[in-house]
Design a protein around this motif. Structure first.
Motif, PDB file in Angstrom:
ATOM      1  N   TYR A  59     -54.252  46.971  17.093  1.00  0.00           N
ATOM      2  CA  TYR A  59     -53.351  45.821  17.127  1.00  0.00           C
ATOM      3  C   TYR A  59     -51.902  46.251  16.940  1.00  0.00           C
ATOM      4  CZ  TYR A  59     -57.837  43.624  16.298  1.00  0.00           C
ATOM      5  OH  TYR A  59     -59.147  43.262  16.401  1.00  0.00           O
ATOM      6  N   GLU A  60     -51.027  45.604  17.697  1.00  0.00           N
ATOM      7  CA  GLU A  60     -49.598  45.875  17.552  1.00  0.00           C
ATOM      8  C   GLU A  60     -48.925  44.884  16.615  1.00  0.00           C
ATOM      9  OE1 GLU A  60     -47.399  46.601  21.098  1.00  0.00           O
ATOM     10  OE2 GLU A  60     -49.108  47.588  22.043  1.00  0.00           O
ATOM     11  N   ASN A  61     -49.499  43.686  16.506  1.00  0.00           N
ATOM     12  CA  ASN A  61     -48.909  42.682  15.625  1.00  0.00           C
ATOM     13  C   ASN A  61     -49.969  41.690  15.163  1.00  0.00           C
ATOM     14  OD1 ASN A  61     -49.032  40.401  17.556  1.00  0.00           O
ATOM     15  ND2 ASN A  61     -47.509  41.604  18.685  1.00  0.00           N
ATOM     16  N   ILE A  62     -49.603  40.898  14.190  1.00  0.00           N
ATOM     17  CA  ILE A  62     -50.532  39.951  13.572  1.00  0.00           C
ATOM     18  C   ILE A  62     -50.960  38.847  14.538  1.00  0.00           C
ATOM     19  CG2 ILE A  62     -48.866  38.358  12.545  1.00  0.00           C
ATOM     20  CD1 ILE A  62     -51.916  39.874  10.760  1.00  0.00           C
ATOM     21  N   ASN A  63     -50.121  38.531  15.517  1.00  0.00           N
ATOM     22  CA  ASN A  63     -50.477  37.485  16.476  1.00  0.00           C
ATOM     23  C   ASN A  63     -51.700  37.858  17.301  1.00  0.00           C
ATOM     24  OD1 ASN A  63     -48.476  35.688  15.685  1.00  0.00           O
ATOM     25  ND2 ASN A  63     -46.962  36.671  17.013  1.00  0.00           N
ATOM     26  N   GLU A  64     -51.879  39.140  17.586  1.00  0.00           N
ATOM     27  CA  GLU A  64     -53.067  39.581  18.317  1.00  0.00           C
ATOM     28  C   GLU A  64     -54.332  39.317  17.489  1.00  0.00           C
ATOM     29  OE1 GLU A  64     -52.289  43.675  19.221  1.00  0.00           O
ATOM     30  OE2 GLU A  64     -51.006  43.175  20.923  1.00  0.00           O
ATOM     31  N   ILE A  65     -54.232  39.528  16.191  1.00  0.00           N
ATOM     32  CA  ILE A  65     -55.370  39.253  15.311  1.00  0.00           C
ATOM     33  C   ILE A  65     -55.647  37.758  15.246  1.00  0.00           C
ATOM     34  CG2 ILE A  65     -56.164  39.327  12.900  1.00  0.00           C
ATOM     35  CD1 ILE A  65     -54.708  42.065  12.705  1.00  0.00           C
ATOM     36  N   LYS A  66     -54.595  36.958  15.129  1.00  0.00           N
ATOM     37  CA  LYS A  66     -54.761  35.503  15.094  1.00  0.00           C
ATOM     38  C   LYS A  66     -55.451  35.000  16.359  1.00  0.00           C
ATOM     39  CE  LYS A  66     -50.735  34.174  12.317  1.00  0.00           C
ATOM     40  NZ  LYS A  66     -49.441  33.464  12.406  1.00  0.00           N
ATOM     41  N   GLU A  67     -55.062  35.540  17.510  1.00  0.00           N
ATOM     42  CA  GLU A  67     -55.676  35.124  18.785  1.00  0.00           C
ATOM     43  C   GLU A  67     -57.148  35.508  18.841  1.00  0.00           C
ATOM     44  OE1 GLU A  67     -54.754  33.237  21.490  1.00  0.00           O
ATOM     45  OE2 GLU A  67     -53.137  32.693  20.111  1.00  0.00           O
ATOM     46  N   GLU A  68     -57.464  36.708  18.385  1.00  0.00           N
ATOM     47  CA  GLU A  68     -58.862  37.146  18.380  1.00  0.00           C
ATOM     48  C   GLU A  68     -59.709  36.235  17.494  1.00  0.00           C
ATOM     49  OE1 GLU A  68     -61.349  40.947  16.752  1.00  0.00           O
ATOM     50  OE2 GLU A  68     -59.554  41.385  17.940  1.00  0.00           O
ATOM     51  N   LYS A  75     -59.778  31.007  11.453  1.00  0.00           N
ATOM     52  CA  LYS A  75     -58.365  31.111  11.106  1.00  0.00           C
ATOM     53  C   LYS A  75     -58.283  31.905   9.807  1.00  0.00           C
ATOM     54  CE  LYS A  75     -54.370  28.274  10.005  1.00  0.00           C
ATOM     55  NZ  LYS A  75     -53.853  26.935   9.809  1.00  0.00           N
ATOM     56  N   ILE A  76     -57.344  32.843   9.756  1.00  0.00           N
ATOM     57  CA  ILE A  76     -57.209  33.700   8.582  1.00  0.00           C
ATOM     58  C   ILE A  76     -56.383  32.992   7.501  1.00  0.00           C
ATOM     59  CG2 ILE A  76     -55.194  34.928   9.455  1.00  0.00           C
ATOM     60  CD1 ILE A  76     -56.508  37.475   8.244  1.00  0.00           C
ATOM     61  N   ASN A  77     -56.790  33.165   6.242  1.00  0.00           N
ATOM     62  CA  ASN A  77     -56.034  32.524   5.169  1.00  0.00           C
ATOM     63  C   ASN A  77     -54.705  33.253   4.950  1.00  0.00           C
ATOM     64  OD1 ASN A  77     -56.462  34.711   3.448  1.00  0.00           O
ATOM     65  ND2 ASN A  77     -57.922  33.643   2.146  1.00  0.00           N
ATOM     66  N   HIS A  78     -53.780  32.590   4.301  1.00  0.00           N
ATOM     67  CA  HIS A  78     -52.408  33.081   4.172  1.00  0.00           C
ATOM     68  C   HIS A  78     -52.321  34.417   3.431  1.00  0.00           C
ATOM     69  CE1 HIS A  78     -48.059  32.841   4.008  1.00  0.00           C
ATOM     70  NE2 HIS A  78     -48.125  33.108   2.702  1.00  0.00           N
ATOM     71  N   THR A  79     -53.013  34.545   2.323  1.00  0.00           N
ATOM     72  CA  THR A  79     -52.958  35.781   1.540  1.00  0.00           C
ATOM     73  C   THR A  79     -53.479  36.961   2.355  1.00  0.00           C
ATOM     74  OG1 THR A  79     -53.268  34.505  -0.491  1.00  0.00           O
ATOM     75  CG2 THR A  79     -53.699  36.869  -0.610  1.00  0.00           C
ATOM     76  N   SER A  80     -54.591  36.774   3.025  1.00  0.00           N
ATOM     77  CA  SER A  80     -55.161  37.827   3.850  1.00  0.00           C
ATOM     78  C   SER A  80     -54.208  38.210   4.987  1.00  0.00           C
ATOM     79  CB  SER A  80     -56.508  37.388   4.432  1.00  0.00           C
ATOM     80  OG  SER A  80     -57.438  37.112   3.403  1.00  0.00           O
ATOM     81  N   LEU A  81     -53.585  37.211   5.551  1.00  0.00           N
ATOM     82  CA  LEU A  81     -52.621  37.437   6.635  1.00  0.00           C
ATOM     83  C   LEU A  81     -51.485  38.336   6.170  1.00  0.00           C
ATOM     84  CD1 LEU A  81     -51.818  36.454   9.559  1.00  0.00           C
ATOM     85  CD2 LEU A  81     -50.433  34.752   8.389  1.00  0.00           C
ATOM     86  N   LYS A  82     -50.933  38.067   5.012  1.00  0.00           N
ATOM     87  CA  LYS A  82     -49.822  38.864   4.481  1.00  0.00           C
ATOM     88  C   LYS A  82     -50.255  40.292   4.191  1.00  0.00           C
ATOM     89  CE  LYS A  82     -46.647  35.875   4.748  1.00  0.00           C
ATOM     90  NZ  LYS A  82     -45.660  36.061   5.800  1.00  0.00           N
ATOM     91  N   ILE A  83     -51.436  40.489   3.682  1.00  0.00           N
ATOM     92  CA  ILE A  83     -51.931  41.838   3.415  1.00  0.00           C
ATOM     93  C   ILE A  83     -52.095  42.611   4.722  1.00  0.00           C
ATOM     94  CG2 ILE A  83     -53.907  43.169   2.562  1.00  0.00           C
ATOM     95  CD1 ILE A  83     -54.290  40.874   0.469  1.00  0.00           C
ATOM     96  N   LEU A  84     -52.680  41.975   5.726  1.00  0.00           N
ATOM     97  CA  LEU A  84     -52.862  42.644   7.015  1.00  0.00           C
ATOM     98  C   LEU A  84     -51.527  42.993   7.673  1.00  0.00           C
ATOM     99  CD1 LEU A  84     -55.885  40.765   8.582  1.00  0.00           C
ATOM    100  CD2 LEU A  84     -55.805  43.120   7.749  1.00  0.00           C
ATOM    101  N   GLU A  85     -50.544  42.100   7.535  1.00  0.00           N
ATOM    102  CA  GLU A  85     -49.220  42.384   8.099  1.00  0.00           C
ATOM    103  C   GLU A  85     -48.664  43.688   7.540  1.00  0.00           C
ATOM    104  OE1 GLU A  85     -47.155  38.143   9.261  1.00  0.00           O
ATOM    105  OE2 GLU A  85     -47.048  38.773   7.166  1.00  0.00           O
ATOM    106  N   GLY A  86     -48.917  43.957   6.273  1.00  0.00           N
ATOM    107  CA  GLY A  86     -48.446  45.172   5.641  1.00  0.00           C
ATOM    108  C   GLY A  86     -49.148  46.428   6.124  1.00  0.00           C
ATOM    109  N   HIS A  87     -50.281  46.271   6.770  1.00  0.00           N
ATOM    110  CA  HIS A  87     -51.046  47.425   7.250  1.00  0.00           C
ATOM    111  C   HIS A  87     -50.852  47.689   8.737  1.00  0.00           C
ATOM    112  CE1 HIS A  87     -53.480  48.725   3.798  1.00  0.00           C
ATOM    113  NE2 HIS A  87     -53.232  47.512   3.368  1.00  0.00           N
ATOM    114  N   LEU A  88     -50.150  46.790   9.415  1.00  0.00           N
ATOM    115  CA  LEU A  88     -49.968  46.988  10.872  1.00  0.00           C
ATOM    116  C   LEU A  88     -48.763  47.791  11.173  1.00  0.00           C
ATOM    117  CD1 LEU A  88     -51.058  43.589  12.404  1.00  0.00           C
ATOM    118  CD2 LEU A  88     -52.350  45.682  12.230  1.00  0.00           C
TER     119      LEU A  88
END
Length: 88
Positions: A59-68, A75-88
């Motif tokens: 993945y290049e960005n969090i939007n690709e994960i959201k679409e998948e 739908k991913i919860n907010h806390t999980s989303l922020k953690i994943l953003e830090g790993h991309l």
């Protein structure tokens, strides 16, 4: 719609055994070769006994994960989303 919550981010060689079959299945679907130090995120799909696997180098960005996840009716919860953003 289901809610996806981050269960953990693991290197493949440190992946808990309980997630192995889910990772193998997703790797076969994507025809992906997994290296020992590839980072893999495991999402718990609330209300099911299923997990969603993310090979983070795919993945290049969090939007690709959201679409998948949207395609999987989740739908991913907010806390999980922020953690994943830090790993991309």
């Amino acid at each position: 719609m289901f809610i996806a919550t981050l269960a953990g981010i693991f290197k493949f060689n440190e992946l808990p055994e309980e997630y192995g079959s889910f990772v193998d299945f997703k790797a076969r679907l994507e025809k992906k070769e997994i290296d020992d130090d590839d980072e893999i995120a495991i999402l718990n799909i609330k209300g099911t006994e299923s997990y969603h696997v993310l090979f983070l180098d795919s993945y290049e960005n969090i939007n690709e994960i959201k679409e998948e996840l949207k395609d999987a009716d989740a739908k991913i919860n907010h806390t999980s989303l922020k953690i994943l953003e830090g790993h991309l």
